[in-house]
Motif scaffolding. Structure first.
Motif, PDB file in Angstrom:
ATOM      1  N   ASP A   1      12.110   6.715   6.770  1.00  0.00           N
ATOM      2  CA  ASP A   1      10.715   6.352   6.499  1.00  0.00           C
ATOM      3  C   ASP A   1      10.008   7.365   5.591  1.00  0.00           C
ATOM      4  OD1 ASP A   1      11.170   4.250   8.161  1.00  0.00           O
ATOM      5  OD2 ASP A   1      10.013   5.022   9.854  1.00  0.00           O
ATOM      6  N   ARG A   2      10.690   8.465   5.294  1.00  0.00           N
ATOM      7  CA  ARG A   2      10.039   9.587   4.612  1.00  0.00           C
ATOM      8  C   ARG A   2       9.531   9.212   3.218  1.00  0.00           C
ATOM      9  NH1 ARG A   2      13.883  14.213   5.306  1.00  0.00           N
ATOM     10  NH2 ARG A   2      13.293  13.940   7.495  1.00  0.00           N
ATOM     11  N   GLU A   3      10.347   8.525   2.442  1.00  0.00           N
ATOM     12  CA  GLU A   3       9.943   8.169   1.080  1.00  0.00           C
ATOM     13  C   GLU A   3       8.717   7.249   1.094  1.00  0.00           C
ATOM     14  OE1 GLU A   3      11.809   6.095  -2.977  1.00  0.00           O
ATOM     15  OE2 GLU A   3      13.065   6.397  -1.192  1.00  0.00           O
ATOM     16  N   ARG A   4       8.701   6.288   2.029  1.00  0.00           N
ATOM     17  CA  ARG A   4       7.572   5.357   2.130  1.00  0.00           C
ATOM     18  C   ARG A   4       6.280   6.104   2.486  1.00  0.00           C
ATOM     19  NH1 ARG A   4       5.706   2.526   6.579  1.00  0.00           N
ATOM     20  NH2 ARG A   4       7.560   3.097   7.791  1.00  0.00           N
ATOM     21  N   VAL A   5       6.376   7.083   3.405  1.00  0.00           N
ATOM     22  CA  VAL A   5       5.191   7.841   3.804  1.00  0.00           C
ATOM     23  C   VAL A   5       4.727   8.749   2.654  1.00  0.00           C
ATOM     24  CG1 VAL A   5       4.271   9.535   5.432  1.00  0.00           C
ATOM     25  CG2 VAL A   5       5.814   7.738   6.243  1.00  0.00           C
ATOM     26  N   PHE A   6       5.680   9.350   1.927  1.00  0.00           N
ATOM     27  CA  PHE A   6       5.315  10.157   0.765  1.00  0.00           C
ATOM     28  C   PHE A   6       4.578   9.310  -0.271  1.00  0.00           C
ATOM     29  CE2 PHE A   6       8.425  13.726   1.606  1.00  0.00           C
ATOM     30  CZ  PHE A   6       7.475  14.736   1.527  1.00  0.00           C
ATOM     31  N   ASP A   7       5.089   8.104  -0.524  1.00  0.00           N
ATOM     32  CA  ASP A   7       4.449   7.199  -1.492  1.00  0.00           C
ATOM     33  C   ASP A   7       3.026   6.854  -1.049  1.00  0.00           C
ATOM     34  OD1 ASP A   7       6.690   7.186  -3.049  1.00  0.00           O
ATOM     35  OD2 ASP A   7       7.480   5.280  -2.301  1.00  0.00           O
ATOM     36  N   GLU A   8       2.854   6.648   0.251  1.00  0.00           N
ATOM     37  CA  GLU A   8       1.523   6.327   0.766  1.00  0.00           C
ATOM     38  C   GLU A   8       0.587   7.528   0.618  1.00  0.00           C
ATOM     39  OE1 GLU A   8      -1.609   4.166   2.541  1.00  0.00           O
ATOM     40  OE2 GLU A   8       0.255   3.604   1.507  1.00  0.00           O
ATOM     41  N   ALA A   9       1.114   8.725   0.843  1.00  0.00           N
ATOM     42  CA  ALA A   9       0.301   9.936   0.688  1.00  0.00           C
ATOM     43  C   ALA A   9      -0.159  10.095  -0.763  1.00  0.00           C
ATOM     44  CB  ALA A   9       1.086  11.156   1.143  1.00  0.00           C
ATOM     45  N   LYS A  10       0.738   9.803  -1.695  1.00  0.00           N
ATOM     46  CA  LYS A  10       0.375   9.881  -3.118  1.00  0.00           C
ATOM     47  C   LYS A  10      -0.709   8.860  -3.452  1.00  0.00           C
ATOM     48  CE  LYS A  10       5.011  11.415  -4.499  1.00  0.00           C
ATOM     49  NZ  LYS A  10       6.265  10.994  -5.193  1.00  0.00           N
ATOM     50  N   ARG A  11      -0.593   7.667  -2.851  1.00  0.00           N
ATOM     51  CA  ARG A  11      -1.591   6.623  -3.093  1.00  0.00           C
ATOM     52  C   ARG A  11      -2.964   7.054  -2.580  1.00  0.00           C
ATOM     53  NH1 ARG A  11      -4.659   3.327  -0.859  1.00  0.00           N
ATOM     54  NH2 ARG A  11      -4.022   4.065   1.205  1.00  0.00           N
ATOM     55  N   VAL A  12      -2.973   7.694  -1.385  1.00  0.00           N
ATOM     56  CA  VAL A  12      -4.235   8.148  -0.800  1.00  0.00           C
ATOM     57  C   VAL A  12      -4.917   9.152  -1.730  1.00  0.00           C
ATOM     58  CG1 VAL A  12      -5.260   9.467   1.089  1.00  0.00           C
ATOM     59  CG2 VAL A  12      -3.553   7.713   1.577  1.00  0.00           C
ATOM     60  N   VAL A  13      -4.143  10.092  -2.269  1.00  0.00           N
ATOM     61  CA  VAL A  13      -4.705  11.091  -3.184  1.00  0.00           C
ATOM     62  C   VAL A  13      -5.213  10.428  -4.463  1.00  0.00           C
ATOM     63  CG1 VAL A  13      -4.173  13.109  -4.600  1.00  0.00           C
ATOM     64  CG2 VAL A  13      -3.248  12.928  -2.270  1.00  0.00           C
ATOM     65  N   ARG A  14      -4.427   9.458  -4.955  1.00  0.00           N
ATOM     66  CA  ARG A  14      -4.780   8.810  -6.224  1.00  0.00           C
ATOM     67  C   ARG A  14      -6.003   7.906  -6.088  1.00  0.00           C
ATOM     68  NH1 ARG A  14      -0.332   6.722  -6.762  1.00  0.00           N
ATOM     69  NH2 ARG A  14      -0.747   4.583  -6.067  1.00  0.00           N
ATOM     70  N   GLU A  15      -6.049   7.105  -5.018  1.00  0.00           N
ATOM     71  CA  GLU A  15      -7.111   6.116  -4.863  1.00  0.00           C
ATOM     72  C   GLU A  15      -8.238   6.583  -3.950  1.00  0.00           C
ATOM     73  OE1 GLU A  15      -5.327   2.501  -3.518  1.00  0.00           O
ATOM     74  OE2 GLU A  15      -3.841   2.425  -5.135  1.00  0.00           O
TER      75      GLU A  15
END
Length: 320
Positions: A24-38
């Motif tokens: 699940d790590r890659e999916r959570v990392f992607d979500e963290a990047k989205r939170v920072v971006r948006e």
């Protein structure tokens, strides 16, 4: 997570890398990047691995704390352990699959005579054509053109018998609810095949009205067949009980944009209008020997597919 305060990761990246399940790590990392971006929070579900190696499923809800220059400063949130809830849901889904399977097996037992009859017809044809071919070979000169025609008939009858057995085994098989593209025409034809002998026994004709062009839908085929067989058998019983001079069931398909509507209409006795809304309730039945589960199961299956099921009285009598 099984860590002391002094052991807890100091930043989000380290926390994800150290605590989140590898799958699940890659999916959570992607979500963290989205939170920072948006700079927009949304709940997230994932697995973690505790310090003692135990895997848990967690639901993360959080809020963003915006600092100077309207930039994200940090996150504040909670992790809710939902491992037991997910395990309970999985058990419930498995029980539901088993229940639907048991229901289908019960129907198969009741249809056993019809199944034997349907398979027996092509087998009798095979025997008769084989005997006829044998008789022709004894003649001089042998009529090879006729023999070839009858051999073709034997092959056709053999394929039909095999096809019937294949469809019946598929209906009885315990399957997980895997979705696939399925022909609506095939779903209806297979379901009609299963109840055809029962309909003939009660002198009920089954008419299928389909548009010329077929339509494929993303469904679990056996489950949809289970619904159609249940509706068709109910229609046969209702029509035969009404003592109609000409028992008739009409199965029709109408295409509605990206959806499809299938109706099963009979000219049986119908039900009082006051009972229409209760037909799909568990354990409610209008039959003297019924359990009241068939239509309830049918509703569950159709709603699981994102659809709707309803009943209506026909103006000329009977039910759709």
């Amino acid at each position: 997570v099984g860590l002391a305060d002094t052991e807890f990761p100091s930043n989000l990246t380290e926390a994800i890398d150290r605590l989140v399940h590898p799958e699940d790590r890659e999916r959570v990392f992607d979500e963290a990047k989205r939170v920072v971006r948006e700079q927009a929070a949304r709940p997230l579900e994932f697995r973690i691995v505790r310090a003692d190696g135990e895997e848990r499923v967690v639901f993360c809800s959080y809020a963003l704390v915006i600092g100077d220059k309207s930039r994200l400063d940090h996150l504040v949130g909670t992790l809710h352990d939902i491992t037991q809830r997910r395990a309970d849901e999985l058990r419930f889904n498995n029980l539901q699959i088993q229940f639907h399977h048991t229901s289908r097996r019960a129907v198969m037992g009741e249809l056993a005579a019809g199944i034997a009859h349907e398979v027996n017809q092509p087998l009798c044809s095979i025997v008769n054509f084989a005997k006829a071919c044998k008789n022709l070979t004894a003649r001089e000169p042998a009529d090879f053109d006729q023999i070839r025609q009858w051999l073709d008939s034997i092959a056709t009858a053999s394929n039909r018998a095999g096809d019937i057995v294949h469809r019946l085994l598929g209906f009885a098989r315990r399957e997980v609810a895997a979705r696939e593209l399925a022909s609506v025409r095939r779903l209806i034809d297979d379901s009609v095949l299963l109840i055809r002998h029962e309909a003939r026994t009660h002198h009920v004709a089954v008419l299928v009205e389909m548009p010329e062009d077929d339509f494929e839908v993303q469904v679990h085929p056996v489950s949809i067949q289970q619904v159609l067989v249940n509706l068709l058998r109910n229609a046969v019983e209702a029509t035969s009980e009404a003592n109609a001079m000409t028992g008739m069931i009409t199965v029709a398909m109408t295409r509605l944009a990206d959806r499809v509507e299938i109706s099963v209409a009979d000219n049986g006795a119908g039900v009082p209008e006051s009972e229409l809304k209760r037909l799909f309730e568990p354990f409610y039945t209008t039959k003297s020997q019924g359990l009241g589960l068939g239509l309830a199961i049918s509703r569950t299956i159709i709603e699981d597919h994102g659809g709707e099921i309803a009943a209506a009285l026909n103006s000329q009598g009977g039910l759709t």
